[in-house]
Design a protein around this motif. Structure first.
Motif, PDB file in Angstrom:
ATOM      1  N   LEU A  38      16.134   3.795  39.941  1.00 41.88           N
ATOM      2  CA  LEU A  38      14.943   3.403  40.709  1.00 41.88           C
ATOM      3  C   LEU A  38      15.305   3.126  42.168  1.00 41.88           C
ATOM      4  N   HIS A  42      14.039   5.210  45.315  1.00 41.61           N
ATOM      5  CA  HIS A  42      13.358   4.532  46.427  1.00 41.61           C
ATOM      6  C   HIS A  42      13.986   4.936  47.757  1.00 41.61           C
ATOM      7  N   LEU A  50       6.842  -1.854  49.311  1.00 36.76           N
ATOM      8  CA  LEU A  50       6.223  -2.092  48.007  1.00 36.76           C
ATOM      9  C   LEU A  50       4.709  -2.180  48.118  1.00 36.76           C
ATOM     10  N   VAL A  53       3.460   1.364  47.943  1.00 42.52           N
ATOM     11  CA  VAL A  53       3.493   1.860  46.567  1.00 42.52           C
ATOM     12  C   VAL A  53       2.385   1.212  45.740  1.00 42.52           C
ATOM     13  N   LEU A  57      -0.721   2.759  43.410  1.00 49.34           N
ATOM     14  CA  LEU A  57      -0.812   2.469  41.973  1.00 49.34           C
ATOM     15  C   LEU A  57      -1.912   1.467  41.638  1.00 49.34           C
ATOM     16  N   ILE A  67       5.738  -4.417  40.673  1.00 49.92           N
ATOM     17  CA  ILE A  67       6.651  -3.407  41.221  1.00 49.92           C
ATOM     18  C   ILE A  67       7.943  -4.066  41.691  1.00 49.92           C
ATOM     19  N   LEU A  85       6.053   4.433  38.690  1.00 49.66           N
ATOM     20  CA  LEU A  85       6.923   4.398  39.864  1.00 49.66           C
ATOM     21  C   LEU A  85       7.671   5.710  40.054  1.00 49.66           C
ATOM     22  N   LEU A  89       7.430   7.873  43.476  1.00 46.01           N
ATOM     23  CA  LEU A  89       8.614   7.995  44.320  1.00 46.01           C
ATOM     24  C   LEU A  89       9.227   9.387  44.258  1.00 46.01           C
TER      25      LEU A  89
END
Length: 372
Positions: A38, A42, A50, A53, A57, A67, A85, A89
Motif C-alpha cells: 500500500l 501510494h 488522504l 483519496v 471513495l 484510509i 484503495l 491508487l
C-alpha cells in the motif's frame, strides 16, 4: 502488478516517518507485506493526500480516518477498504493494473487475516499459561461464535446451540449467516473433529477464514476448497467438516457445497421434508479440490435447516436414523399448524424436542433459515 513493481522502487531514506507523511506500523509478516505494498503504491501514485483519496471513495462509505488506519494502524483493514484503495491508487500509478493488483493483494490479505487469528489465539493461550487458569471450553466456544442473529434481506434466521451434557466434551461446532452484496446471504454450519481447546481455537480460525472467502465473492465449492488448502498448510492432520450455501433471494437460487458434513434439511411450504441430495465431498484438511457446488431452485416460504452431527447421532442412533426423525418431526409440526406455517422461533425447537434425550453426547448446532 504491485508486488513485482514495488521491488524496483527505492525507499526514500525513512521519509515515510517524517511529519505529514504516513508512518508504517510494526506488523506481522503478511500484514507487513500488505502494508508495504500500500505504501509503495501510494508512492507510485504520486502520494495523493488522504483527503483526495477519501473524496474519491466517499460513495463507497470509506472515510479519511479509515484510509489513514489502513496505512498506519496495527489492526488489519477490512478487504473492502484495501480493495477500494488499490483500485484508486493503482489507476493513478504509471502502468497501473488495478484488477491484477487487487487479485494479488487479496491473497496477501487472506494470509494476514489468518495470521491475525493465530496471534489472537496464541495471545489468549499465553495469558492462560501465565495465570495458570483453566479456560472453560464452553466459554471459549461461545466467545468465538456469532453473538447476535443478523438481520438479512430475504431470509429469516433462528439459531440454537446446545452444549454437550459433559461440558468438557464441547468441541468445534460453529454456524454463520453472512450478508453478502445484493440480495444474497451465505449460510454455514461446521464441526472441527475432536473435543478440546485446540479444536475450539481452530473452529474460530476456520470460521473467520470462510467468512472472508465468501465475502470475496467465491462460490461455495471454491471457498471450501481454499479453506481446506489453508487448513492443510497450517494445521496438518486436524480435520473439520463444513457445509456452505449461498442463497439469492432475487432469483431464489440456492448454491450448496459440502465438505464431509451433514447435509442441510429442507421443509417445503407444503410440509414435505427431506435432506438435500448433494455430494458429500471430503472433510476440510483432506484435499484442496474435493468440493463441488450444486444449485437448487427454491420455493419462497421454504425453510432450510443447517445442523451438526451432535443433533442427529449418538452412541445409540446413527446419522441416517436421526435425519429421518428430524424430517418426520418437521413434517408433523407443519401438519399440526395447518395452512399457516408456524413461527420460525417455535419451529426450530420441534426437532430439538424430538431428538434430544436427557444426555447429549456431543454439542449440537441448528440454524433455521426461512426463505422469502
Amino acid at each position: 502488478m504491485i508486488l513485482g513493481r514495488i521491488r524496483t522502487v527505492l525507499d526514500d531514506g525513512g521519509g515515510m516517518g517524517r511529519a505529514g507523511q504516513l508512518r508504517k506500523p510494526e506488523l506481522s509478516a503478511a500484514h507487513q507485506e500488505l502494508n508495504a505494498a500500500l505504501h509503495r503504491l501510494h508512492l507510485l501514485a504520486g502520494r495523493p493526500s488522504l483527503s483526495e483519496v477519501a473524496r474519491v471513495l466517499k460513495g463507497a462509505g470509506i472515510s479519511r480516518s479509515t484510509i489513514h488506519d489502513a496505512f498506519c494502524s496495527q489492526r488489519l483493514p477490512k478487504w473492502k477498504v484495501i480493495d477500494a484503495l488499490v483500485e484508486v491508487l493503482s489507476s493513478q500509478a504509471p502502468g497501473g493494473r488495478p484488477e491484477e493488483d487487487q487479485k494479488v493483494l487479496h491473497e496477501v490479505w487472506l494470509r494476514a487475516a489468518q495470521e491475525s487469528d493465530e496471534q489472537e489465539a496464541l495471545g489468549a493461550q499465553a495469558v492462560v499459561s501465565q495465570r495458570e487458569v483453566e479456560i472453560h471450553p464452553l466459554l471459549l466456544q461461545r466467545a468465538l461464535l456469532p453473538h447476535a442473529i443478523p438481520q438479512l434481506d430475504g431470509v429469516e434466521i433462528a439459531i440454537r446451540y446446545l452444549p454437550a451434557t459433559d461440558l468438557h466434551r464441547s468441541g468445534g461446532d460453529w454456524f454463520d449467516a453472512i450478508p453478502l452484496p445484493g440480495p444474497t446471504v451465505a449460510l454455514v454450519a461446521g464441526d472441527v473433529m475432536g473435543s478440546s481447546i485446540l479444536s475450539i481455537a481452530l473452529m474460530g480460525q476456520l470460521r473467520s477464514a470462510l467468512n472472508a472467502l465468501v465475502q470475496l465473492g467465491l462460490p461455495p465449492h471454491e471457498a471450501l476448497n481454499r479453506l481446506s488448502e489453508q487448513a492443510q498448510r497450517l494445521h496438518g492432520d486436524q480435520l473439520a467438516t463444513c457445509v456452505c450455501a449461498i442463497y439469492d433471494s432475487g432469483t431464489h437460487i440456492l448454491a450448496v457445497s459440502n465438505a464431509g458434513h451433514v447435509p442441510p434439511v429442507v421443509l417445503h411450504p407444503d410440509g414435505v421434508s427431506y435432506a438435500l441430495d448433494i455430494p458429500s465431498g471430503a472433510p476440510i484438511g483432506v484435499a484442496a479440490d474435493a468440493c463441488e457446488t450444486v444449485t437448487f431452485q427454491m420455493v419462497p416460504g421454504t425453510t432450510l435447516f443447517f445442523l451438526t452431527d451432535g443433533l442427529v447421532s449418538s452412541p445409540t442412533m446413527d446419522i441416517g436414523d436421526g435425519i429421518v426423525q428430524l424430517t418426520a418431526s418437521l413434517s408433523g409440526a407443519h401438519t399440526t399448524a395447518g395452512s399457516k406455517a408456524p413461527p420460525l422461533e417455535d419451529l426450530i425447537d420441534v426437532p430439538l424436542q424430538a431428538l434430544i434425550q436427557e444426555h447429549l453426547h456431543d454439542d449440537a448446532v441448528l440454524l433455521a433459515a426461512r426463505l422469502s
